[in-house]
Design an enzyme around this catalytic site. Structure first.
Site, PDB file in Angstrom:
ATOM      1  N   GLU A  15     -21.165  92.136 -23.614  1.00 25.69           N
ATOM      2  CA  GLU A  15     -22.157  93.175 -23.363  1.00 25.69           C
ATOM      3  C   GLU A  15     -23.207  92.732 -22.361  1.00 25.69           C
ATOM      4  O   GLU A  15     -24.269  93.344 -22.246  1.00 25.69           O
ATOM      5  CB  GLU A  15     -22.833  93.554 -24.696  1.00 25.69           C
ATOM      6  CG  GLU A  15     -23.758  92.502 -25.260  1.00 25.69           C
ATOM      7  CD  GLU A  15     -23.063  91.429 -26.068  1.00 25.69           C
ATOM      8  OE1 GLU A  15     -23.749  90.707 -26.794  1.00 25.69           O
ATOM      9  OE2 GLU A  15     -21.807  91.311 -25.964  1.00 25.69           O
ATOM     10  N   ASP A  27     -28.428  91.986 -21.426  1.00 27.73           N
ATOM     11  CA  ASP A  27     -27.362  92.341 -22.353  1.00 27.73           C
ATOM     12  C   ASP A  27     -27.909  93.319 -23.378  1.00 27.73           C
ATOM     13  O   ASP A  27     -29.126  93.519 -23.508  1.00 27.73           O
ATOM     14  CB  ASP A  27     -26.724  91.109 -22.996  1.00 27.73           C
ATOM     15  CG  ASP A  27     -27.645  90.415 -23.987  1.00 27.73           C
ATOM     16  OD1 ASP A  27     -28.774  90.902 -24.182  1.00 27.73           O
ATOM     17  OD2 ASP A  27     -27.241  89.388 -24.549  1.00 27.73           O
TER      18      ASP A  27
END
Length: 543
Positions: free
Chosen positions: A447, A404
Site C-alpha cells: 500500500e 502509504d
C-alpha cells in the site's frame, strides 16, 4: 580438237570444279538462311559447265548433242536457283508459298518435259533437224523465247532484291551482299549480251566461261567475308519481330508505320491503321497521345482497361534542320512488372506495419514491465531506473514524496483483498487525475506509493503532499454496497537537503514517513536533515 577448243574445255572444267568446291562449302553451312540456295545454284552451275565441257570434248554424231541438251537443263534451272538464293538470303523468315513455286518452276518443268518428249512440234528449239552447237539454241521456237524471258525476269527480280538488301545493310554485311551481287550479275550479263547481240567469240558461249568468276567470287564471300557465319539481320525485320510496340506518327499524329506488336493493340474495328489518326487507331489510350505535337523525348506509364500497364517512350523525329517531322512511340507491356512492384510494395507496407506493431508491442511490453498491473502506475523497477538517471547528474534538483495507506491491513481483513485492491486502484486514479505525466508516480510495494518531483523546493513539495493527503481523506470508495474511507501518512525529502545520492533522498523520505506514522498517521512528515528536529505537518491521526 583445236587448241582454242581445248583451252575452252579446260576453262569450263575449272569453272565446274570450283563451283562444286564452293557448293560443298555452302552445304556444310546449310542450316544458315541462304546457304541451301547457294548450294543449289552452284550445283546447277557445275552441271551446266561440266556438261558443256563434255559437249566440246566429245565427238561423234550423238554425244555432242546429248551433252548440249544436258547443259541446257543447267541453263534453264540456274535462274530458278538464283531466285531461290536471293529469296532465302534476304527474306529467311517468310516462307515460300505454292503460288511463288508455281510461277518459278512451271516454265522449267515444261521445258524439261519438251526435251524428254523430243519436242515433236518444235516449240523449244524450232524446226531444226539437229543441234550441234550452242549457237543453234539461239534460233529456237516460241517456247525458247518464253524460257529466255522467264530466266531473265527471275535474274532481274533477284538483282533488285539484292540491291535493296545492300541499301539496308551496313559495314561487313553490305560487302557480303555486294559480292553476292557481283557473283550473280557477271555471268548473266554476259549471257544477256550473247542472246541479244550474238556470241562474243564465234561458236563459243561466254556464259559458262564466266562461271569461273562466279565460283571464285562466292568462294571469297563464304570464306573471306564469312557470308554464312555472320548473317545480317535486316533492321526492318528486327523491328517487326520486336516484342515492344513501335508506331511512327507524322506531325498531325497520323499513323505512318507500325510493327506487328503494335498491330495487336489496334482497335478491332479499324481495317487499315495506316494514315488514320492515332486517336482513332488507339482509342483506348489516345488521351496520352493528344499533346505529342509539341513534346520532345519523354517517358510515361499508362494504365489501360483490363488492368494492363504500358511503359511508353516518345522520341521526336527530326530532319537535317532539326525540325520535328513526327514522333516514334515505343511501348512495352509492363503489366507483370507492375503487378510484381505492387506486390513488393504491399509486402513492404505489410512488413512495415508488422515492424511498427512489433515496436509498439515492444514498447508496450517494456512499459508493462515498468508498470504495476493493478494500479497502472509505474513500479519500483521504473523508480530505480529514474533514480539511476538522477545519479548521473549531480546538479539535478528533485524531491521524493512517499506515502502509504493507514491501517491497510484492517481494510484487507474487513473487506477482503478485492476491497483492498479497489482502494489501491482508487488512490492511483486520484493521482493520475491530478498529475498525469507531470511527475513520476509509482506504486512502491503493497500500500506504499512514491512520487518523484523535479525542481520544486521543499516547502512546495510539502504543500503538494498535504493536498494529496486531504484528497485521500475526502475520498469516498464504494465497494460491494459499502462505503470505505481511508487516510494516508506522508514523508518528504529533497535532494538539496539529503542528497546528492538518490538513495539517500529516498531513505530520508522513508524515515520521514515512519516518523509521521509514529506521530499518529494521517499527516505529512518532513525530514529536515542531519542535526535538525523532525517537523510533522497536518491533522492528528484518526486513531
Amino acid at each position: 580438237m583445236s587448241t582454242l577448243a581445248q583451252t575452252y574445255t579446260l576453262w569450263l572444267s575449272c569453272a565446274g570444279v570450283l563451283a562444286l568446291m564452293t557448293a560443298a562449302v555452302a552445304w556444310r553451312r546449310r542450316e544458315v538462311p541462304g546457304a541451301l540456295g547457294l548450294f543449289a545454284y552452284l550445283l546447277m552451275v557445275a552441271f551446266w559447265t561440266l556438261t558443256y565441257a563434255a559437249h566440246w570434248s566429245s565427238s561423234g554424231p550423238l554425244w555432242p548433242q546429248v551433252w548440249l541438251l544436258a547443259s541446257f537443263v543447267g541453263a534453264v534451272s540456274s535462274p530458278v536457283c538464283v531466285w531461290l538464293l536471293t529469296r532465302l538470303l534476304t527474306a529467311p523468315a517468310r516462307r515460300v508459298r505454292w503460288p511463288e513455286w508455281t510461277a518459278v518452276l512451271a516454265v522449267s518443268l515444261i521445258t524439261v518435259a519438251l526435251m524428254i518428249t523430243n519436242d515433236p512440234h518444235g516449240l523449244l528449239f524450232g524446226p531444226v533437224a539437229g543441234l550441234r552447237t550452242a549457237h543453234t539454241l539461239l534460233n529456237g521456237g516460241p517456247w525458247f523465247t518464253v524460257v529466255v524471258a522467264h530466266g531473265y525476269v527471275l535474274i532481274l527480280l533477284s538483282v533488285i532484291r539484292l540491291i535493296r538488301a545492300r541499301q539496308e545493310s551496313v559495314g561487313l554485311y553490305r560487302q557480303q551482299v555486294s559480292w553476292v551481287l557481283l557473283g550473280l550479275t557477271v555471268p548473266w550479263a554476259g549471257s544477256f549480251v550473247g542472246v541479244v547481240w550474238g556470241p562474243v567469240f564465234p561458236g563459243l558461249d561466254i556464259t559458262p566461261m564466266s562461271f569461273l568468276v562466279t565460283g571464285a567470287v562466292f568462294m571469297y564471300a563464304v570464306l573471306g567475308l564469312r557470308l554464312f557465319d555472320l548473317v545480317p539481320v535486316a533492321r526492318h525485320r528486327l523491328i517487326e519481330q520486336l516484342p515492344d510496340g513501335v508506331v511512327v506518327l507524322d506531325q498531325r499524329r497520323r499513323v505512318l508505320d507500325m510493327n506487328q506488336a503494335a498491330r495487336r493493340m489496334v482497335e478491332t474495328q479499324v481495317h487499315s491503321p495506316l494514315g488514320l489518326p492515332a486517336s482513332e487507331v488507339f482509342a483506348h489510350w489516345s488521351a496520352a497521345l493528344h499533346d505529342l505535337r509539341d513534346l520532345g523525348d519523354q517517358q510515361l506509364r499508362l494504365a489501360l482497361p483490363g488492368d494492363r500497364h504500358l511503359e511508353v517512350r516518345v522520341s521526336s523525329l527530326r530532319d537535317d534542320q532539326q525540325v520535328v517531322q513526327g514522333h516514334m512511340v515505343v511501348w512495352r507491356d509492363v503489366t507483370e512488372q507492375q503487378r510484381a512492384e505492387a506486390q513488393i510494395q504491399a509486402a513492404h507496407e505489410e512488413l512495415q506495419q508488422r515492424f511498427l506493431e512489433i515496436q509498439r508491442l515492444q514498447v508496450q511490453l517494456r512499459e508493462q514491465s515498468l508498470r504495476d498491473p493493478l494500479t497502472g502506475l509505474h513500479n519500483r523497477r521504473y523508480l530505480q531506473k529514474q533514480l539511476g538517471l538522477l545519479a548521473t547528474d549531480p546538479e539535478a534538483a528533485y524531491s521524493v514524496l512517499i506515502f502509504d495507506l493507514d491501517h491497510f491491513k484492517v481494510i484487507n481483513d474487513t473487506y477482503g483483498h478485492a476491497g483492498g485492491d479497489r482502494v489501491l486502484q482508487e488512490v492511483a486514479a486520484l493521482l493520475q487525475r491530478r498529475f498525469g505525466e507531470q511527475h513520476t508516480l509509482c506504486r512502491y510495494g503493497g500500500e506504499e506509493f512514491v512520487m518523484l518531483l523535479s525542481g520544486p523546493p521543499a516547502a512546495q513539495v510539502q504543500q503538494v503532499a498535504e493536498s494529496i493527503r486531504r484528497d485521500i481523506e475526502d475520498l469516498t470508495i464504494s465497494h460491494d454496497g459499502q462505503t470505505l474511507r481511508i487516510t494516508a501518512s506522508f514523508g518528504v525529502a529533497t535532494s538539496a537537503e539529503h542528497g546528492p545520492a538518490p538513495e539517500q533522498v529516498l531513505l530520508a523520505a522513508d524515515r520521514a514517513l515512519y516518523l509521521a506514522k509514529g506521530e499518529g498517521r494521517n499527516r505529512v512528515g518532513v525530514n529536515p536533515g542531519p542535526g535538525q528536529g523532525f517537523t510533522p505537518v497536518g491533522l492528528a491521526a484518526l486513531d
